[in-house]
Design an enzyme around this catalytic site. Structure first.
Site, mmCIF file in Angstrom:
data_model
loop_
_atom_site.group_PDB
_atom_site.id
_atom_site.type_symbol
_atom_site.label_atom_id
_atom_site.label_comp_id
_atom_site.label_asym_id
_atom_site.label_seq_id
_atom_site.Cartn_x
_atom_site.Cartn_y
_atom_site.Cartn_z
ATOM 1 N N CYS A 1 0.825 -1.198 0.000
ATOM 2 C CA CYS A 1 0.000 0.000 0.000
ATOM 3 C C CYS A 1 0.867 1.260 0.000
ATOM 4 C CB CYS A 1 -0.973 -0.059 1.188
ATOM 5 S SG CYS A 1 -2.420 0.991 1.050
ATOM 6 N N HIS A 2 0.736 2.105 1.021
ATOM 7 C CA HIS A 2 1.528 3.327 1.123
ATOM 8 C C HIS A 2 2.926 3.078 1.680
ATOM 9 C CE1 HIS A 2 -2.419 5.265 0.650
ATOM 10 N NE2 HIS A 2 -1.769 6.384 0.375
#
Length: 171
Positions: free
Chosen positions: A103-104
């Site tokens: 994800c991030h």
């Protein structure tokens, strides 16, 4: 001797992206440690779920770990504000350890040289960041390029964890 995995944490982490790999890797017999800018500190998730760090990044030694996992949520934005966390991440990258981000999580890795010339994926909102850090973006549930393992979102956790386990068992 059991392989050791560092999972980086900070405030506003994505719950599943910390705890799913944490328990899945423990289930496989790996030793897993939660590392943050401060040790023994409570870092709440985006929903407020607590996570107490075990080791301060300044005390973490890359020689002690085989793999580093960077979960997403907003935590990577806080992680990259810490000199010690960035130094530990760079030490892990520079020593050729298995580096996994979901994800991030790629935000923190943009502060290292891991993306140069590698294929990678991430949450679409930071796609330009990893491209600007040197990666070739691939929109797939899990991209493995050498020692770099990346995934896009919580739905990709089964493939992400399988790839990490495979890499650790083959190391």
């Amino acid at each position: 001797m059991a392989k050791k995995v560092a999972i980086l944490v900070d405030q506003l982490y994505q719950v599943l992206e910390v705890w799913y790999p944490y328990y899945r890797l423990k289930e496989e017999g790996f030793e897993v440690n939660l590392i943050a800018s401060e040790a023994k500190k409570d870092y709440p998730s985006k929903e407020g779920y607590p996570c107490v760090s075990e080791i301060a990044a300044a005390k973490a030694n890359d020689d002690d770990f085989d793999c580093m996992i960077v979960p997403g949520g907003f935590a990577p934005d806080f992680m990259r504000r810490s000199y010690e966390v960035i130094k530990f991440a760079n030490d892990m990258v520079n020593s050729g350890k298995i580096i996994a981000a979901i994800c991030h999580g790629g935000w923190l890795l943009c502060s290292t040289k891991i993306f140069k010339g590698k294929k990678a994926t991430c949450f679409m909102a930071i796609k330009d960041d990893i491209i600007n850090a040197g990666a070739e973006y691939i929109d797939d549930e899990c991209v493995v390029d050498g020692n770099l393992i990346t995934s896009r979102k919580p739905d990709d956790l089964p493939a992400f964890c399988k790839a990490i386990i495979k890499a650790l068992k083959n190391k």
